[in-house]
Motif scaffolding. Structure first.
Motif, PDB file in Angstrom:
ATOM      1  N   ALA A  30      -2.776 -57.788 107.482  1.00  0.00           N
ATOM      2  CA  ALA A  30      -2.576 -59.368 107.337  1.00  0.00           C
ATOM      3  C   ALA A  30      -3.443 -60.058 108.121  1.00  0.00           C
ATOM      4  N   ILE A  31      -4.298 -60.924 107.237  1.00  0.00           N
ATOM      5  CA  ILE A  31      -5.315 -61.665 108.156  1.00  0.00           C
ATOM      6  C   ILE A  31      -5.275 -63.124 108.388  1.00  0.00           C
ATOM      7  N   THR A  32      -3.962 -63.624 107.573  1.00  0.00           N
ATOM      8  CA  THR A  32      -3.878 -65.237 107.746  1.00  0.00           C
ATOM      9  C   THR A  32      -2.406 -65.125 107.884  1.00  0.00           C
ATOM     10  N   VAL A  33      -1.985 -66.436 108.578  1.00  0.00           N
ATOM     11  CA  VAL A  33      -0.658 -66.710 108.992  1.00  0.00           C
ATOM     12  C   VAL A  33       0.480 -66.758 107.541  1.00  0.00           C
ATOM     13  N   GLU A  34      -0.014 -67.302 106.510  1.00  0.00           N
ATOM     14  CA  GLU A  34       0.568 -66.947 105.217  1.00  0.00           C
ATOM     15  C   GLU A  34       0.911 -65.608 104.761  1.00  0.00           C
ATOM     16  N   GLN A  35      -0.174 -64.918 105.013  1.00  0.00           N
ATOM     17  CA  GLN A  35       0.192 -63.405 104.651  1.00  0.00           C
ATOM     18  C   GLN A  35       1.095 -62.827 105.401  1.00  0.00           C
ATOM     19  N   HIS A  36       1.187 -63.162 106.813  1.00  0.00           N
ATOM     20  CA  HIS A  36       2.225 -62.680 107.837  1.00  0.00           C
ATOM     21  C   HIS A  36       3.598 -62.979 106.936  1.00  0.00           C
ATOM     22  N   VAL A  37       3.726 -64.410 106.877  1.00  0.00           N
ATOM     23  CA  VAL A  37       5.037 -64.968 106.633  1.00  0.00           C
ATOM     24  C   VAL A  37       5.561 -64.330 105.288  1.00  0.00           C
ATOM     25  N   GLY A  38       4.417 -64.135 104.144  1.00  0.00           N
ATOM     26  CA  GLY A  38       4.858 -63.725 102.863  1.00  0.00           C
ATOM     27  C   GLY A  38       5.274 -62.198 102.947  1.00  0.00           C
ATOM     28  N   ASN A  39       4.687 -61.361 103.771  1.00  0.00           N
ATOM     29  CA  ASN A  39       5.467 -59.886 104.063  1.00  0.00           C
ATOM     30  C   ASN A  39       6.622 -59.906 104.656  1.00  0.00           C
ATOM     31  N   ILE A  40       7.059 -61.005 105.620  1.00  0.00           N
ATOM     32  CA  ILE A  40       8.408 -60.905 105.986  1.00  0.00           C
ATOM     33  C   ILE A  40       9.353 -61.221 105.041  1.00  0.00           C
ATOM     34  N   ILE A  41       8.954 -62.590 104.349  1.00  0.00           N
ATOM     35  CA  ILE A  41       9.956 -62.859 103.147  1.00  0.00           C
ATOM     36  C   ILE A  41      10.108 -61.728 102.046  1.00  0.00           C
ATOM     37  N   LEU A  42       9.083 -61.181 101.697  1.00  0.00           N
ATOM     38  CA  LEU A  42       9.198 -60.155 100.825  1.00  0.00           C
ATOM     39  C   LEU A  42       9.836 -58.913 100.976  1.00  0.00           C
ATOM     40  N   PHE A  43       9.801 -58.423 101.988  1.00  0.00           N
ATOM     41  CA  PHE A  43      10.745 -57.207 102.697  1.00  0.00           C
ATOM     42  C   PHE A  43      11.695 -57.515 103.097  1.00  0.00           C
ATOM     43  N   SER A  44      12.254 -58.805 103.511  1.00  0.00           N
ATOM     44  CA  SER A  44      13.330 -59.320 103.686  1.00  0.00           C
ATOM     45  C   SER A  44      14.324 -59.247 102.411  1.00  0.00           C
ATOM     46  N   LYS A  45      13.564 -59.874 101.355  1.00  0.00           N
ATOM     47  CA  LYS A  45      14.315 -59.544 100.030  1.00  0.00           C
ATOM     48  C   LYS A  45      14.763 -58.328  99.605  1.00  0.00           C
ATOM     49  N   VAL A  46      13.780 -57.442  99.630  1.00  0.00           N
ATOM     50  CA  VAL A  46      14.051 -55.975  99.599  1.00  0.00           C
ATOM     51  C   VAL A  46      15.193 -55.399 100.315  1.00  0.00           C
ATOM     52  N   ALA A  47      15.071 -55.890 101.601  1.00  0.00           N
ATOM     53  CA  ALA A  47      16.495 -55.399 102.401  1.00  0.00           C
ATOM     54  C   ALA A  47      17.912 -56.149 101.900  1.00  0.00           C
ATOM     55  N   ASN A  48      17.571 -57.530 101.535  1.00  0.00           N
ATOM     56  CA  ASN A  48      19.060 -58.150 100.974  1.00  0.00           C
ATOM     57  C   ASN A  48      19.324 -57.427  99.691  1.00  0.00           C
ATOM     58  N   VAL A  49      18.708 -57.002  98.769  1.00  0.00           N
ATOM     59  CA  VAL A  49      18.779 -56.235  97.557  1.00  0.00           C
ATOM     60  C   VAL A  49      19.690 -55.044  97.824  1.00  0.00           C
ATOM     61  N   ILE A  50      19.060 -54.113  98.835  1.00  0.00           N
ATOM     62  CA  ILE A  50      19.838 -52.991  99.310  1.00  0.00           C
ATOM     63  C   ILE A  50      21.317 -53.346  99.725  1.00  0.00           C
ATOM     64  N   LEU A  51      21.316 -54.269 100.594  1.00  0.00           N
ATOM     65  CA  LEU A  51      22.360 -54.685 101.219  1.00  0.00           C
ATOM     66  C   LEU A  51      23.655 -55.378 100.188  1.00  0.00           C
ATOM     67  N   PHE A  52      23.122 -56.035  99.381  1.00  0.00           N
ATOM     68  CA  PHE A  52      23.916 -56.413  98.275  1.00  0.00           C
ATOM     69  C   PHE A  52      24.598 -55.427  97.431  1.00  0.00           C
ATOM     70  N   PHE A  53      23.599 -54.429  97.148  1.00  0.00           N
ATOM     71  CA  PHE A  53      24.183 -53.260  96.258  1.00  0.00           C
ATOM     72  C   PHE A  53      25.197 -52.507  96.868  1.00  0.00           C
ATOM     73  N   ARG A  54      24.920 -52.457  98.324  1.00  0.00           N
ATOM     74  CA  ARG A  54      25.976 -51.536  98.717  1.00  0.00           C
ATOM     75  C   ARG A  54      27.074 -52.450  99.132  1.00  0.00           C
ATOM     76  N   LEU A  55      27.105 -53.526  99.014  1.00  0.00           N
ATOM     77  CA  LEU A  55      28.343 -54.235  99.188  1.00  0.00           C
ATOM     78  C   LEU A  55      29.170 -54.314  97.756  1.00  0.00           C
ATOM     79  N   ASP A  56      28.308 -54.849  96.590  1.00  0.00           N
ATOM     80  CA  ASP A  56      29.013 -54.950  95.400  1.00  0.00           C
ATOM     81  C   ASP A  56      27.567 -55.032  94.261  1.00  0.00           C
ATOM     82  N   ILE A  57      27.768 -53.985  93.628  1.00  0.00           N
ATOM     83  CA  ILE A  57      26.950 -53.807  92.579  1.00  0.00           C
ATOM     84  C   ILE A  57      26.339 -55.127  91.657  1.00  0.00           C
TER      85      ILE A  57
END
Length: 219
Positions: free
Chosen positions: A14-41
């Motif tokens: 990442a070369i800009t602050v926006e790209q750093h923040v965007g990566n954090i938000i994107l992979f946080s969503k991926v982690a949330n999807v996995i956790l939600f599926f484990r909790l309830d499909i």
């Protein structure tokens, strides 16, 4: 811990602050999807649907700030490169759908203002910077190895200035422009003396010239 490790790995490029923040938000969503599926499909499907709708309706903004960039199409770039072999071009090949290209847009625009300088979704060669001199490619980043794979390269302002030697290229271009202007400047040539017009034969066949008006006495 897994999320932190992935974000750290992706943020190395990442070369800009926006790209750093965007990566954090994107992979946080991926982690949330996995956790939600484990909790309830059903909750997982609902959250995944909301993420997809958000991704399709809220696209990342494109850079619209100040720039000094000339845009080419696949039909005009060859003609422009062949027009004058003395001109040096640094060309970025980009796609609006590429997040890396979107983040690099502000850096490239800033460089264009300083130095007055237009694919597959799986491609790792976006963005690419290519330096042309004399209508021929001289340097390309990222490089492509013998197997056709793009070598990882960081598109930071310092790397671009150093790899493409922009400071030296800029000074050479300024000298070339100055020398070209001096050559064409009329002040470097001595003034052309005004030549007397050649004598033209008069109406009576004698050499012409400024004739004195006839006086009444001559008449």
């Amino acid at each position: 811990m897994f999320l932190s490790a992935i974000v750290m790995m992706k943020n190395r490029r990442a070369i800009t602050v926006e790209q750093h923040v965007g990566n954090i938000i994107l992979f946080s969503k991926v982690a949330n999807v996995i956790l939600f599926f484990r909790l309830d499909i059903r909750m997982g499907l609902l959250y995944l649907t909301l993420c997809i709708v958000f991704l399709m309706t809220c696209k990342p903004p494109l850079y619209m700030g100040p720039e000094y960039i000339k845009y080419f199409s696949d039909k005009t770039i060859d003609d422009e490169l062949d027009r004058d072999g003395r001109v040096t071009w640094i060309v970025e090949f980009f796609a609006n759908w590429s997040p890396e290209c979107q983040s690099f847009a502000s850096v490239y625009a800033d460089l264009s203002l300083k130095y007055k300088v237009s694919a597959s979704p799986l491609s790792k060669q976006l963005p690419s910077l290519v330096l042309f001199q004399g209508g021929k490619e001289v340097l390309r980043r990222p490089q492509v190895d013998k197997k056709g794979r793009a070598v990882s390269w960081s598109f930071t302002e310092e790397n671009i200035i150093r790899e493409f030697n922009l400071n030296e290229l800029y000074q050479k271009s300024k000298k070339l422009s100055k020398n070209k202007g001096d050559t064409l400047s009329p002040s470097h040539f001595p003034p052309v003396p005004e030549e007397d017009e050649p004598d033209q034969p008069g109406a009576d066949g004698n050499p012409g010239g400024p004739q004195e008006p006839e006086s009444k006495k001559d008449k």
